[in-house]
Design an enzyme around this catalytic site. Structure first.
Site, PDB file in Angstrom:
ATOM      1  N   ASP A 134      -3.350  -1.986  12.114  1.00 48.57           N
ATOM      2  CA  ASP A 134      -4.328  -1.995  13.210  1.00 48.57           C
ATOM      3  C   ASP A 134      -4.091  -0.846  14.186  1.00 48.57           C
ATOM      4  OD1 ASP A 134      -6.056  -4.014  12.510  1.00 48.57           O
ATOM      5  OD2 ASP A 134      -4.800  -5.582  13.364  1.00 48.57           O
ATOM      6  N   ILE A 188       1.434 -22.253  14.230  1.00 47.84           N
ATOM      7  CA  ILE A 188       2.693 -22.512  14.937  1.00 47.84           C
ATOM      8  C   ILE A 188       3.262 -21.191  15.461  1.00 47.84           C
ATOM      9  CG2 ILE A 188       5.103 -23.227  14.627  1.00 47.84           C
ATOM     10  CD1 ILE A 188       4.123 -25.291  12.605  1.00 47.84           C
ATOM     11  N   LYS A 212     -26.002 -22.897  22.969  1.00 46.77           N
ATOM     12  CA  LYS A 212     -25.188 -24.042  22.537  1.00 46.77           C
ATOM     13  C   LYS A 212     -23.697 -23.685  22.619  1.00 46.77           C
ATOM     14  CE  LYS A 212     -24.782 -27.268  18.683  1.00 46.77           C
ATOM     15  NZ  LYS A 212     -25.181 -27.518  17.299  1.00 46.77           N
ATOM     16  N   CYS A 268       2.843  13.035   0.114  1.00 47.72           N
ATOM     17  CA  CYS A 268       4.167  12.416   0.059  1.00 47.72           C
ATOM     18  C   CYS A 268       4.607  12.213  -1.401  1.00 47.72           C
ATOM     19  CB  CYS A 268       4.203  11.135   0.877  1.00 47.72           C
ATOM     20  SG  CYS A 268       5.851  10.822   1.512  1.00 47.72           S
ATOM     21  N   LEU A 269       4.560  10.983  -1.933  1.00 49.82           N
ATOM     22  CA  LEU A 269       4.890  10.842  -3.354  1.00 49.82           C
ATOM     23  C   LEU A 269       3.946  11.721  -4.181  1.00 49.82           C
ATOM     24  CD1 LEU A 269       6.571   9.396  -5.559  1.00 49.82           C
ATOM     25  CD2 LEU A 269       4.796   7.647  -5.630  1.00 49.82           C
ATOM     26  N   GLY A 270       2.735  11.940  -3.687  1.00 48.13           N
ATOM     27  CA  GLY A 270       1.776  12.811  -4.365  1.00 48.13           C
ATOM     28  C   GLY A 270       2.302  14.232  -4.488  1.00 48.13           C
ATOM     29  N   GLU A 319      14.718   9.131  -7.340  1.00 48.76           N
ATOM     30  CA  GLU A 319      14.264   7.775  -7.015  1.00 48.76           C
ATOM     31  C   GLU A 319      13.973   7.009  -8.308  1.00 48.76           C
ATOM     32  OE1 GLU A 319      10.676   7.631  -4.630  1.00 48.76           O
ATOM     33  OE2 GLU A 319      10.782   5.462  -4.396  1.00 48.76           O
ATOM     34  N   HIS A 353       2.376  12.827   6.054  1.00 54.04           N
ATOM     35  CA  HIS A 353       1.158  12.010   5.925  1.00 54.04           C
ATOM     36  C   HIS A 353       0.089  12.472   6.921  1.00 54.04           C
ATOM     37  CE1 HIS A 353       2.657   8.785   3.253  1.00 54.04           C
ATOM     38  NE2 HIS A 353       3.836   9.090   3.769  1.00 54.04           N
ATOM     39  N   GLU A 377      -2.971  11.876   6.921  1.00 58.56           N
ATOM     40  CA  GLU A 377      -4.035  10.880   7.129  1.00 58.56           C
ATOM     41  C   GLU A 377      -3.889  10.133   8.451  1.00 58.56           C
ATOM     42  OE1 GLU A 377      -1.590  10.679   4.931  1.00 58.56           O
ATOM     43  OE2 GLU A 377      -0.941   8.613   4.526  1.00 58.56           O
TER      44      GLU A 377
HETATM   45  N1  GLN Z   1       9.141   7.254  -2.405  1.00 60.40           N
HETATM   46  C1  GLN Z   1       9.109   8.573  -1.877  1.00 60.40           C
HETATM   47  C2  GLN Z   1      10.235   8.820  -0.886  1.00 60.40           C
HETATM   48  O1  GLN Z   1      10.803   7.896  -0.376  1.00 60.40           O
HETATM   49  C3  GLN Z   1       7.762   8.875  -1.260  1.00 60.40           C
HETATM   50  C4  GLN Z   1       7.463   8.038  -0.055  1.00 60.40           C
HETATM   51  C5  GLN Z   1       6.017   8.078   0.333  1.00 60.40           C
HETATM   52  O2  GLN Z   1       5.175   8.476  -0.455  1.00 60.40           O
HETATM   53  N2  GLN Z   1       5.700   7.622   1.540  1.00 60.40           N
HETATM   54  O3  GLN Z   1      10.543   9.950  -0.596  1.00 60.40           O
END
Ligand code: GLN
Length: 534
Positions: A71, A148, A223, A381-383, A405, A507, A509
């Site tokens: 959010d 709760i 109402k 990132c992972l991309g 990784e 990132h 985005e």
């Molecule tokens: N898993 C990868 C890393 O930790 C990429 C993380 C991600 O894409 N936010 O570096």
């Protein structure tokens, strides 16, 4: 002293409290009122950073490196302002704080109780946002009234109403007014019950926002007003929007919600100016061109897992006056059916961030397809890490190249941990997180997009490009277009020979806005628009 607006939700979850709160923020901002938004999450995780996307959707990262609820992404996109660590608090983080104090002996022998110790800590978190630069704090309480878990937060916001006085605090309750098809009727009873529950706790809502499929007639509003003890003009309908969530501020504006809030809290704002927003909505509803772009992820069935990515692509469309048909592609589908089948006809391919092994092979195949066919490609990132692996394997003659990784023993660790990450054992909040500066190299697509060489972007990852391979990959045509200021960390790569092939370790985005698309998303969509059919 700031005023406070508390947004609670009733009847069911997933009514869109986040978008509702963000839209109220946008409306007040459009009148020159300075707002800060905050979200309380009633679960016990200290932050959502350790939760997987099936549980929680996207983890949104702030400038100061907090892993937060998605959010906060809506808050930033709707108001244009940055949130921070203080903008999100879970029950877990509140209890943690209180228990640490107890262990330190800060309470001097007292019995520690839900009231006042937990409630005091919650109130402290709310008031932390009350600074001289803020006119209104909008605080969203997660969960549904009657849970709760959220009870203690409701008690705390009730107390704030007492302490600040009724002219300084406004309670907004978001509820569902369902249409029962079999009876052909709109039903107000769930709303009555939900408001009843709130009143039991001592909170009398000032405004009811009613989510409904159909418009509410005057009779229905009257109402609800009568049974819920809310003035008729404060019964606001939030009908399902047709095209885009960015229509919601207009839905509220038409019913004068901002005027009502200003009157009740004694706020003197300027006239409402939604010009920029109007353009966004107009493009998203009327644009004649639609460009198909694939997002190849491993959670593609989940609406929320890549929330900010989908939004940023849309913003890129707005900047180019087109719509984007976002094709949510499961990377495992590519492993099964092949990239050419699954990605046929798309004009852009985006590979987002992620963790773990599942789906990585499909992402690599998608990237190979993009590189070989010259389809505009954007890796995040992972991309980026997958793009590096793909290039190492298929263009640099390193068939075993991998990230540690996935394969800790690979003979060619093109992506690996930095020395300082190797000693980290805790999983929570231990990645490279938040905003870091980056320097862009001349004659690159990255510099073209940003138009300035010194930039700053938000990170969330452990692994990095392995500098041992920089020379070899550069010899084969990979351009390292964005580096950390000391030149040590690779932040952006691109392939110069292709129309648009860019990947970032950060990132982008998270910083894209509907009224101000991120430059990389803008240029990526532009490249997709310019791609000719094969
Ligand atoms: N898993 C990868 C890393 O930790 C990429 C993380 C991600 O894409 N936010 O570096």
């Amino acid at each position: 002293m700031a005023k406070f607006i508390f947004v609670t939700g009733g009847v069911v979850s997933s009514l869109g409290k986040g978008i509702t709160s963000a839209s109220i923020g946008a409306l007040l901002k459009s009148r020159g009122i300075r707002v800060k938004l905050q979200k309380f999450d009633p679960y016990l995780n200290v932050d959502p950073g350790t939760m997987n996307p099936y549980q929680h959707g996207e983890v949104y990262v702030t400038e100061d490196g907090a892993e937060t609820d998605l959010d906060l992404g809506h808050y930033e996109r709707f108001t244009g302002d940055y949130t921070s660590r203080a903008s999100n608090a879970t029950a877990g983080s509140v209890y943690y704080e209180v228990l640490m104090k107890e262990r330190r002996g800060d309470y001097l022998g007292k019995t520690i109780q839900m009231v006042p110790h937990i409630t005091d800590e919650i109130k402290r978190r709310v008031r932390k946002l009350d600074t001289p630069e803020v006119d209104v704090v909008i605080c969203e309480v997660g969960g549904t009234v009657g849970d709760i878990e959220s009870l203690i937060f409701l008690e705390a916001i009730r107390q704030i109403g007492q302490e600040e006085g009724r002219n300084n605090v406004l309670y907004i309750h978001l509820t569902l007014v369902p249409y029962i098809r079999a009876a052909g009727e709109i039903k107000t009873k769930p709303t009555q019950h939900s408001v009843g529950k709130l009143r039991e706790i001592g909170i009398i809502p000032d405004v009811l926002i009613c989510r409904s499929e159909l418009p509410l007639s005057k009779e229905i509003r009257d109402k609800i007003s009568l049974f819920c003890n809310v003035q008729a003009h404060a019964v606001i309908e939030e009908i399902d929007v047709k095209h885009t969530i960015y229509e919601v501020p207009f839905v509220f504006a038409e019913q004068g919600l901002d005027t009502l809030i200003c009157n009740q809290l004694g706020l003197r704002g300027a006239g409402r100016d939604l010009t920029k927003w109007r353009k966004v909505v107009s493009v998203l509803t009327r644009a004649e061109t639609t460009v198909p772009i694939a997002v190849v992820g491993k959670y593609s069935e989940l609406q929320d897992a890549y929330k900010s990515i989908y939004e940023a692509i849309m913003h890129g469309g707005v900047a180019n006056e087109c719509k984007v048909d976002i094709r949510k592609v499961l990377s495992e589908d590519i492993e099964e059916k092949g990239a050419a089948t699954v990605l046929a006809g798309v004009k852009g391919i985006l590979v987002p961030g992620g963790f773990g092994t599942r789906g990585v092979q499909g992402k690599i195949l998608a990237i190979q397809y993009a590189r070989e066919k010259g389809v505009p490609f954007f890796g995040i990132c992972l991309g980026l890490q997958c793009a590096v692996i793909e290039f190492a394997r298929n263009a640099c003659g390193l068939p075993k190249a991998n990230t540690t990784e996935i394969d800790p023993d690979t003979s060619d660790p093109v992506i690996c941990l930095l020395e300082e990450q190797k000693v980290v054992v805790d999983k929570g909040a231990t990645m490279r997180l938040g905003a870091y500066p980056c320097h862009l190299q001349p004659n690159t697509k990255a510099l073209d997009a940003y138009g300035e060489a010194e930039i700053s972007e938000r990170h969330r990852h452990r692994y990095e490009f392995n500098n041992k391979y920089r020379e070899a990959m550069s010899a084969k045509g990979m351009v390292f277009s964005g580096l950390s200021p000391d030149g040590e960390l690779v932040e952006i790569i691109e392939l110069a020979d292709l129309p648009w092939f860019v990947a970032t370790q950060f990132h982008p985005e998270f910083k894209s806005r509907p009224v101000d698309a991120h430059p990389l998303f803008r240029d990526f969509v532009k490249a997709a628009l310019n791609r000719k059919d094969e």
